[in-house]
Every structure is written in structure tokens, then in C-alpha cells.
Design an enzyme around this catalytic site. Structure first.
Site, mmCIF file in Angstrom:
data_model
loop_
_atom_site.group_PDB
_atom_site.id
_atom_site.type_symbol
_atom_site.label_atom_id
_atom_site.label_comp_id
_atom_site.label_asym_id
_atom_site.label_seq_id
_atom_site.Cartn_x
_atom_site.Cartn_y
_atom_site.Cartn_z
ATOM 1 N N THR A 144 0.855 -1.191 0.000
ATOM 2 C CA THR A 144 0.000 0.000 0.000
ATOM 3 C C THR A 144 0.885 1.233 0.000
ATOM 4 O OG1 THR A 144 -1.845 -0.957 1.185
ATOM 5 C CG2 THR A 144 -1.367 1.307 1.717
ATOM 6 N N ARG A 161 -14.053 -6.790 0.241
ATOM 7 C CA ARG A 161 -13.325 -6.568 1.497
ATOM 8 C C ARG A 161 -12.757 -5.144 1.537
ATOM 9 N NH1 ARG A 161 -7.681 -5.237 2.499
ATOM 10 N NH2 ARG A 161 -7.169 -5.959 4.586
ATOM 11 N N GLY A 219 -10.077 -2.725 3.699
ATOM 12 C CA GLY A 219 -9.010 -2.769 4.698
ATOM 13 C C GLY A 219 -9.009 -1.528 5.580
ATOM 14 N N ASP A 220 -7.869 -1.274 6.193
ATOM 15 C CA ASP A 220 -7.726 -0.144 7.115
ATOM 16 C C ASP A 220 -7.547 1.193 6.389
ATOM 17 O OD1 ASP A 220 -5.131 -1.424 6.343
ATOM 18 O OD2 ASP A 220 -4.359 0.428 7.236
ATOM 19 N N GLY A 241 -4.471 -5.165 7.198
ATOM 20 C CA GLY A 241 -5.526 -4.201 7.488
ATOM 21 C C GLY A 241 -6.424 -4.595 8.644
HETATM 22 N N1 ASP Z 1 -3.286 -2.204 4.661
HETATM 23 C C1 ASP Z 1 -3.734 -2.651 3.382
HETATM 24 C C2 ASP Z 1 -5.027 -3.389 3.527
HETATM 25 O O1 ASP Z 1 -5.166 -4.140 4.450
HETATM 26 C C3 ASP Z 1 -2.770 -3.542 2.679
HETATM 27 C C4 ASP Z 1 -1.341 -3.088 2.624
HETATM 28 O O2 ASP Z 1 -0.904 -2.269 3.416
HETATM 29 O O3 ASP Z 1 -0.640 -3.586 1.758
HETATM 30 O O4 ASP Z 1 -5.862 -3.251 2.664
#
Ligand code: ASP
Length: 290
Positions: free
Chosen positions: A153, A181, A183-184, A207
């Protein structure tokens, strides 16, 4: 060595992950390119928000990173992306989640910034993007054949010369995740937060663990009374409760920087007014803590 803490600051990351030695140069170069774009804006007097958006757009265009072009695929083989942008001056927040076939998710988050819903998902997010004239694309344009299942990310935080902070994130999520889905990354207090009264922070990594541990909220609250490095280290230590890998960057209103990770690597770029652009792949490479 004493750092000059006056002036603008921009910090970004290209993901908490394990970086293959063959990809080290691309990760550093990608961070430096994005730093250059964001730093040029801040040098010209642009806002932290504009600089964060500009830097993330460069990272979204770079197939080295799991955001925009180069995003990983979900279990249906589709790319769905999350992104958000937060204004530390007003606490305005714009986010999109599980959005498909747009070129720059962060710029749609930017369009959302002053809107009443803070988060739009899936088709609702894409139809908002289309109505506002954002750049749409074909799903295949986002795919890069050699995309690896790693965390990468992207995120960016900045302090501008007027003392305003901003935070932004953009991601293709986790490889093979369930369609729909989220994520965070687009969730305030989880993957990002910015408040001029304290600081700004963004995260990368697992996440579900980051969200359940409220990592961004913890870091910003920590910066109300403590330093960004200590606040970030305390947040990463919280992952012992949930498990999971993550990395985060933080910046306080005085321009002090903190960053930490429990992943093998974390690609981070730092630019400060009057200083050179620096890129790191591990915290130990950055001798100037804080
Ligand atoms: N944090 C991101 C998520 O869970 C993934 C990542 O950081 O690569 O969607």
C-alpha cells in the site's frame, strides 16, 4: 545531529513488506520520484493536501506499488481499491473503498473530501467518480503481470509552510482477499488520521490487525503529549495483541518525524525544506531518529 524543524515536511511510504533484492532499486526510485513531486508542490507554496495527493498519484502510476496501476487482485481476479485523504485543518475526510477501474483512487478521495458522506464504496464510489469527471479506465489497465502478493500500500503525510497537516492512503488491498473486502486504508483512526492540533499518520500492512488495534488513532493521540517516534513504536507494539505485520509513518505539528515497522522492510521517503530527498527500505537505515 540536530535537525532543522522549521518549514514544510513530506513523508511517504511504499508499503510494509518483504522487498526482494531485485526490487530494492525500484522501491527506492519510486519513493524518490513521488517525493520529488510532493516536494516541488510544497516548495512552490502548495497546501499539504495538494502535495499528498500529488505524491500518491505518482505512486499509483508506478507498478512497483500495490496502488492504482500494479494493484493486487482479489479472489475473483479483480482489482478493487481503497483510498482516503484527510485534511488536518478541518478534519474533513474523503474515502473510497472497493472501487474498480479508476486511474487515481486518491483523487476521487480528494473529490469526496468536502462531501457529506466520508466514505463511498464499490459502484457508488465509481458512479460518483464518473459524475465528477474523474479519470476512469479499463480494469485491465491496472493489472501488471508480475504483481507479487506482498504488502505495499502507499501513503503520504505532509506539513505545509502554513502549519497544516494532511494524510493520504491508496491501496489495492490484500492479494486474494474476499471481493468487497475493505481494509484499514480508508478508515479514519485505523489506516490514517490528520489533525493540525497533534499530527498526521498513515499505515500499511495487515488491514484487519491495524483496524482492530486502531493504530492511527493511537499515534495521533500519542502525539498530543509525546513524540512521533515513541507514539509510533508504541502503536506497532500493540500488534502483539492481534498478530500481523505493519509499518507506519507519523509527523507532528512541529515537523518531527516518527516511523517504525515489524515487517521485514518498509519503503519510506522523507523530504524536508532545505534538505535532500531520502529513501529507506528499513528503519535501521535512517540514523537520524525522530
Ligand atoms: N493495509 C492494506 C489493507 O489491508 C494492505 C497493505 O498495506 O498492503 O488493505
Amino acid at each position: 545531529m540536530q535537525e532543522d524543524l522549521t518549514g514544510w515536511v513530506l513523508v511517504l511510504h511504499g508499503g510494509a513488506k518483504s522487498i526482494d533484492p531485485m526490487k530494492e532499486a525500484a522501491n527506492r526510485a519510486g519513493c524518490l520520484d513521488a517525493l520529488a513531486a510532493g516536494a516541488a508542490m510544497l516548495r512552490a507554496g502548495a497546501s499539504a493536501l495538494d502535495a499528498v495527493e500529488a505524491a500518491i498519484r505518482v505512486l499509483e502510476d508506478d507498478p512497483t506499488f500495490n496502488a492504482g496501476r500494479g494493484s493486487v487482485r482479489n479472489s475473483d481476479g479483480e482489482v478493487e481499491m481503497d483510498a482516503a485523504l484527510m485534511d488536518g485543518a478541518t478534519l474533513d475526510l474523503g474515502g473510497v473503498a472497493a472501487i474498480r477501474a479508476v486511474r487515481h483512487p486518491v483523487s476521487i478521495a480528494r473529490l469526496m473530501l468536502r462531501e457529506t458522506p466520508t466514505l463511498l464504496v464499490a459502484e457508488g464510489a465509481r458512479s460518483f467518480a464518473a459524475a465528477r469527471g474523474a479519470e476512469l479506465c479499463q480494469p485491465a489497465e491496472l493489472l501488471v503481470p508480475e504483481t507479487e502478493p506482498a504488502h505495499d500500500t502507499v501513503g503520504c503525510i505532509a506539513l505545509d509552510s502554513r502549519g497544516h497537516l494532511a494524510a493520504g492512503t491508496s491501496t489495492g488491498g490484500l492479494e486474494g482477499c474476499h471481493p468487497g473486502r475493505v481494509g484499514d486504508s480508508p478508515l479514519p483512526g485505523c489506516g490514517l488520521y490528520a489533525d493540525d492540533a497533534a499530527g498526521a499518520t498513515v499505515f500499511s500492512g495487515d488491514g484487519e490487525s491495524i483496524s482492530r488495534s486502531l493504530l492511527a488513532a493511537r499515534v495521533v493521540q500519542g502525539m498530543e503529549t509525546g513524540g512521533p517516534q515513541a507514539s509510533m513504536e508504541a502503536a506497532i507494539a500493540r500488534l502483539s495483541r492481534t498478530g500481523g505485520e505493519a509499518g507506519g509513518i507519523a509527523l507532528d505539528r512541529m515537523g518531527r518525524i516518527g516511523w517504525a515497522h515489524n515487517s521485514q522492510h518498509f519503503a519510506v521517503g522523507i523530504a524536508r525544506e532545505g534538505g535532500e530527498l531520502r529513501a529507506f527500505l528499513h528503519r535501521d537505515e535512517d540514523a537520524r531518529h525522530g
